[in-house]
Design a protein around this motif. Structure first.
Motif, PDB file in Angstrom:
ATOM      1  N   ALA A 134      18.663 -10.667   9.231  1.00 40.08           N
ATOM      2  CA  ALA A 134      18.781  -9.299   9.739  1.00 40.08           C
ATOM      3  C   ALA A 134      19.190  -8.401   8.582  1.00 40.08           C
ATOM      4  O   ALA A 134      19.906  -8.817   7.669  1.00 40.08           O
ATOM      5  CB  ALA A 134      19.822  -9.257  10.858  1.00 40.08           C
ATOM      6  N   GLY A 135      18.691  -7.163   8.597  1.00 43.43           N
ATOM      7  CA  GLY A 135      19.026  -6.240   7.525  1.00 43.43           C
ATOM      8  C   GLY A 135      18.069  -5.069   7.480  1.00 43.43           C
ATOM      9  O   GLY A 135      17.231  -4.886   8.369  1.00 43.43           O
ATOM     10  N   THR A 136      18.216  -4.280   6.424  1.00 46.40           N
ATOM     11  CA  THR A 136      17.395  -3.090   6.228  1.00 46.40           C
ATOM     12  C   THR A 136      16.368  -3.371   5.136  1.00 46.40           C
ATOM     13  O   THR A 136      16.729  -3.858   4.059  1.00 46.40           O
ATOM     14  CB  THR A 136      18.284  -1.891   5.827  1.00 46.40           C
ATOM     15  N   TYR A 137      15.110  -3.041   5.425  1.00 46.22           N
ATOM     16  CA  TYR A 137      14.014  -3.275   4.492  1.00 46.22           C
ATOM     17  C   TYR A 137      13.154  -2.017   4.415  1.00 46.22           C
ATOM     18  O   TYR A 137      13.303  -1.103   5.227  1.00 46.22           O
ATOM     19  CB  TYR A 137      13.164  -4.472   4.957  1.00 46.22           C
ATOM     20  N   TYR A 138      12.259  -1.973   3.440  1.00 46.48           N
ATOM     21  CA  TYR A 138      11.376  -0.814   3.324  1.00 46.48           C
ATOM     22  C   TYR A 138      10.070  -1.182   2.642  1.00 46.48           C
ATOM     23  O   TYR A 138       9.978  -2.191   1.940  1.00 46.48           O
ATOM     24  CB  TYR A 138      12.063   0.320   2.552  1.00 46.48           C
ATOM     25  N   MET A 139       9.064  -0.338   2.865  1.00 47.08           N
ATOM     26  CA  MET A 139       7.794  -0.323   2.124  1.00 47.08           C
ATOM     27  C   MET A 139       7.527   1.151   1.848  1.00 47.08           C
ATOM     28  O   MET A 139       7.370   1.924   2.788  1.00 47.08           O
ATOM     29  CB  MET A 139       6.655  -0.916   2.959  1.00 47.08           C
ATOM     30  N   HIS A 140       7.516   1.545   0.591  1.00 48.93           N
ATOM     31  CA  HIS A 140       7.363   2.950   0.237  1.00 48.93           C
ATOM     32  C   HIS A 140       6.166   3.168  -0.677  1.00 48.93           C
ATOM     33  O   HIS A 140       5.819   2.301  -1.472  1.00 48.93           O
ATOM     34  CB  HIS A 140       8.623   3.480  -0.461  1.00 48.93           C
ATOM     35  N   ASN A 141       5.579   4.338  -0.542  1.00 51.42           N
ATOM     36  CA  ASN A 141       4.477   4.794  -1.396  1.00 51.42           C
ATOM     37  C   ASN A 141       3.280   3.839  -1.368  1.00 51.42           C
ATOM     38  O   ASN A 141       2.716   3.496  -2.397  1.00 51.42           O
ATOM     39  CB  ASN A 141       4.964   5.007  -2.828  1.00 51.42           C
ATOM     40  N   LEU A 142       2.902   3.427  -0.156  1.00 53.37           N
ATOM     41  CA  LEU A 142       1.695   2.606   0.004  1.00 53.37           C
ATOM     42  C   LEU A 142       0.505   3.557   0.027  1.00 53.37           C
ATOM     43  O   LEU A 142       0.194   4.142   1.065  1.00 53.37           O
ATOM     44  CB  LEU A 142       1.764   1.791   1.295  1.00 53.37           C
ATOM     45  N   LYS A 143      -0.135   3.740  -1.106  1.00 51.08           N
ATOM     46  CA  LYS A 143      -1.264   4.662  -1.207  1.00 51.08           C
ATOM     47  C   LYS A 143      -2.509   4.009  -0.617  1.00 51.08           C
ATOM     48  O   LYS A 143      -2.928   2.956  -1.075  1.00 51.08           O
ATOM     49  CB  LYS A 143      -1.506   5.062  -2.652  1.00 51.08           C
ATOM     50  N   LEU A 144      -3.065   4.672   0.393  1.00 48.89           N
ATOM     51  CA  LEU A 144      -4.226   4.102   1.072  1.00 48.89           C
ATOM     52  C   LEU A 144      -5.418   3.958   0.131  1.00 48.89           C
ATOM     53  O   LEU A 144      -6.170   2.994   0.220  1.00 48.89           O
ATOM     54  CB  LEU A 144      -4.590   4.953   2.286  1.00 48.89           C
ATOM     55  N   ALA A 145      -5.600   4.904  -0.790  1.00 51.98           N
ATOM     56  CA  ALA A 145      -6.741   4.851  -1.710  1.00 51.98           C
ATOM     57  C   ALA A 145      -6.614   3.713  -2.717  1.00 51.98           C
ATOM     58  O   ALA A 145      -7.603   3.305  -3.316  1.00 51.98           O
ATOM     59  CB  ALA A 145      -6.891   6.181  -2.439  1.00 51.98           C
ATOM     60  N   ASP A 146      -5.398   3.190  -2.920  1.00 49.60           N
ATOM     61  CA  ASP A 146      -5.196   2.111  -3.884  1.00 49.60           C
ATOM     62  C   ASP A 146      -5.191   0.723  -3.250  1.00 49.60           C
ATOM     63  O   ASP A 146      -5.099  -0.276  -3.954  1.00 49.60           O
ATOM     64  CB  ASP A 146      -3.863   2.312  -4.618  1.00 49.60           C
ATOM     65  N   MET A 147      -5.256   0.658  -1.935  1.00 49.30           N
ATOM     66  CA  MET A 147      -5.241  -0.643  -1.257  1.00 49.30           C
ATOM     67  C   MET A 147      -6.454  -1.457  -1.679  1.00 49.30           C
ATOM     68  O   MET A 147      -7.572  -0.939  -1.677  1.00 49.30           O
ATOM     69  CB  MET A 147      -5.270  -0.477   0.260  1.00 49.30           C
ATOM     70  N   PRO A 148      -6.252  -2.713  -2.030  1.00 53.72           N
ATOM     71  CA  PRO A 148      -7.401  -3.546  -2.399  1.00 53.72           C
ATOM     72  C   PRO A 148      -8.265  -3.866  -1.189  1.00 53.72           C
ATOM     73  O   PRO A 148      -7.762  -4.351  -0.172  1.00 53.72           O
ATOM     74  CB  PRO A 148      -6.756  -4.807  -2.974  1.00 53.72           C
ATOM     75  N   LEU A 149      -9.547  -3.544  -1.284  1.00 51.76           N
ATOM     76  CA  LEU A 149     -10.489  -3.782  -0.186  1.00 51.76           C
ATOM     77  C   LEU A 149     -11.707  -4.536  -0.703  1.00 51.76           C
ATOM     78  O   LEU A 149     -12.139  -4.319  -1.834  1.00 51.76           O
ATOM     79  CB  LEU A 149     -10.993  -2.451   0.391  1.00 51.76           C
ATOM     80  N   PRO A 150     -12.304  -5.374   0.150  1.00 52.42           N
ATOM     81  CA  PRO A 150     -13.575  -5.980  -0.248  1.00 52.42           C
ATOM     82  C   PRO A 150     -14.657  -4.906  -0.314  1.00 52.42           C
ATOM     83  O   PRO A 150     -14.783  -4.085   0.591  1.00 52.42           O
ATOM     84  CB  PRO A 150     -13.872  -6.980   0.874  1.00 52.42           C
ATOM     85  N   GLY A 151     -15.402  -4.859  -1.397  1.00 53.89           N
ATOM     86  CA  GLY A 151     -16.441  -3.853  -1.575  1.00 53.89           C
ATOM     87  C   GLY A 151     -17.619  -3.991  -0.634  1.00 53.89           C
ATOM     88  O   GLY A 151     -18.470  -3.117  -0.560  1.00 53.89           O
ATOM     89  N   LEU A 152     -17.679  -5.090   0.103  1.00 52.65           N
ATOM     90  CA  LEU A 152     -18.810  -5.337   0.997  1.00 52.65           C
ATOM     91  C   LEU A 152     -18.739  -4.537   2.296  1.00 52.65           C
ATOM     92  O   LEU A 152     -19.737  -4.431   3.003  1.00 52.65           O
ATOM     93  CB  LEU A 152     -18.865  -6.824   1.358  1.00 52.65           C
ATOM     94  N   LEU A 153     -17.559  -3.993   2.615  1.00 49.23           N
ATOM     95  CA  LEU A 153     -17.423  -3.261   3.870  1.00 49.23           C
ATOM     96  C   LEU A 153     -18.253  -1.981   3.827  1.00 49.23           C
ATOM     97  O   LEU A 153     -18.309  -1.299   2.812  1.00 49.23           O
ATOM     98  CB  LEU A 153     -15.951  -2.917   4.119  1.00 49.23           C
ATOM     99  N   PRO A 154     -18.861  -1.623   4.934  1.00 47.57           N
ATOM    100  CA  PRO A 154     -19.678  -0.400   4.964  1.00 47.57           C
ATOM    101  C   PRO A 154     -18.810   0.847   5.139  1.00 47.57           C
ATOM    102  O   PRO A 154     -17.700   0.769   5.658  1.00 47.57           O
ATOM    103  CB  PRO A 154     -20.573  -0.611   6.192  1.00 47.57           C
ATOM    104  N   GLU A 155     -19.338   1.988   4.694  1.00 48.25           N
ATOM    105  CA  GLU A 155     -18.673   3.259   4.950  1.00 48.25           C
ATOM    106  C   GLU A 155     -18.786   3.529   6.443  1.00 48.25           C
ATOM    107  O   GLU A 155     -19.888   3.649   6.974  1.00 48.25           O
ATOM    108  CB  GLU A 155     -19.355   4.385   4.187  1.00 48.25           C
ATOM    109  N   THR A 156     -17.659   3.607   7.105  1.00 48.56           N
ATOM    110  CA  THR A 156     -17.665   3.794   8.553  1.00 48.56           C
ATOM    111  C   THR A 156     -16.291   4.216   9.029  1.00 48.56           C
ATOM    112  O   THR A 156     -15.312   4.116   8.290  1.00 48.56           O
ATOM    113  CB  THR A 156     -18.088   2.490   9.267  1.00 48.56           C
ATOM    114  N   GLU A 157     -16.211   4.669  10.270  1.00 46.79           N
ATOM    115  CA  GLU A 157     -14.922   4.911  10.895  1.00 46.79           C
ATOM    116  C   GLU A 157     -14.413   3.578  11.421  1.00 46.79           C
ATOM    117  O   GLU A 157     -15.197   2.718  11.836  1.00 46.79           O
ATOM    118  CB  GLU A 157     -15.053   5.925  12.030  1.00 46.79           C
ATOM    119  N   PHE A 158     -13.097   3.408  11.420  1.00 49.69           N
ATOM    120  CA  PHE A 158     -12.523   2.112  11.789  1.00 49.69           C
ATOM    121  C   PHE A 158     -11.169   2.291  12.455  1.00 49.69           C
ATOM    122  O   PHE A 158     -10.575   3.362  12.436  1.00 49.69           O
ATOM    123  CB  PHE A 158     -12.350   1.233  10.542  1.00 49.69           C
ATOM    124  N   MET A 159     -10.674   1.177  12.984  1.00 48.42           N
ATOM    125  CA  MET A 159      -9.300   1.066  13.456  1.00 48.42           C
ATOM    126  C   MET A 159      -8.810  -0.323  13.066  1.00 48.42           C
ATOM    127  O   MET A 159      -9.483  -1.323  13.334  1.00 48.42           O
ATOM    128  CB  MET A 159      -9.214   1.237  14.975  1.00 48.42           C
TER     129      MET A 159
END
Length: 193
Positions: A134-159
């Motif tokens: 138990a305790g306090t944790y964080y994740m800060h400055n997670l830039k969506l544009a820098d997230m590693p993604l597989p290049g095979l995914l198509p340009e599309t809307e997603f969830m």
């Protein structure tokens, strides 16, 4: 013979132009449009900030996490859904179930998750083994544009749906949904002077 003459003529014409070498590449980035988060307050209290929601390359997420009790196990179910042109959500294109404790002991067990985990780990203070104290944790400055993604995914809307489960009854502790678009951008398109 005509073909050879045409080829020679075209080669001479093309060589007479000065050609600039451009070191450009295409990158697939996430553009978030909406974030939803639900907590089970008995176990977690998670708050978030969605920063720069209108920026294509500078969006970021910050999470502050209060873990209220020690966790001996934690499971994660990730599902990636494509949203069709008529705004209906399709069946999950990708669905993975991950035992977080097993993954922390064996991070090379899943390469895709490891690449995302390594990115998050650099920008966070999270438990590194189980049981998670138990305790306090964080994740800060997670830039969506820098997230590693597989290049095979198509340009599309997603969830993307992330569901964290714990205990014998597999009760949901945190549910997180990110809605958005995958967009290809061109970096370093102009030659440097």
């Amino acid at each position: 013979m005509k073909f050879m003459g045409s080829f020679l003529f075209l080669s001479i014409v093309l060589m007479s132009f000065r050609v600039e070498v451009v070191n450009a590449f295409v990158k697939l980035v996430i553009f978030g449009t909406k974030v939803e988060l639900k907590n089970n307050f008995k176990t977690f209290n998670v708050s978030y900030n969605f920063n720069n929601p209108k920026s294509l390359t500078n969006q970021s997420l910050d999470f502050d996490i209060l873990l209220k009790r020690d966790l001996n196990d934690l499971k994660l179910v990730i599902s990636y859904h494509v949203i069709a042109l008529n705004n209906t959500m399709q069946n999950a294109l990708l669905k993975r179930s991950i035992d977080i404790c097993f993954f922390l002991r064996n991070p090379r067990s899943d390469r895709l998750i490891k690449s995302i985990f390594d990115y998050i780990k650099e920008r966070s203070h999270l438990p590194s083994k189980c049981p998670m104290p138990a305790g306090t944790y964080y994740m800060h400055n997670l830039k969506l544009a820098d997230m590693p993604l597989p290049g095979l995914l198509p340009e599309t809307e997603f969830m993307v749906d992330l569901g964290y489960y714990s205990g014998i009854k597999k009760e949901i502790t945190v549910s997180f949904q990110l809605y958005g678009k995958l967009v290809r951008i061109f970096e370093n398109i102009l030659p440097s002077v």
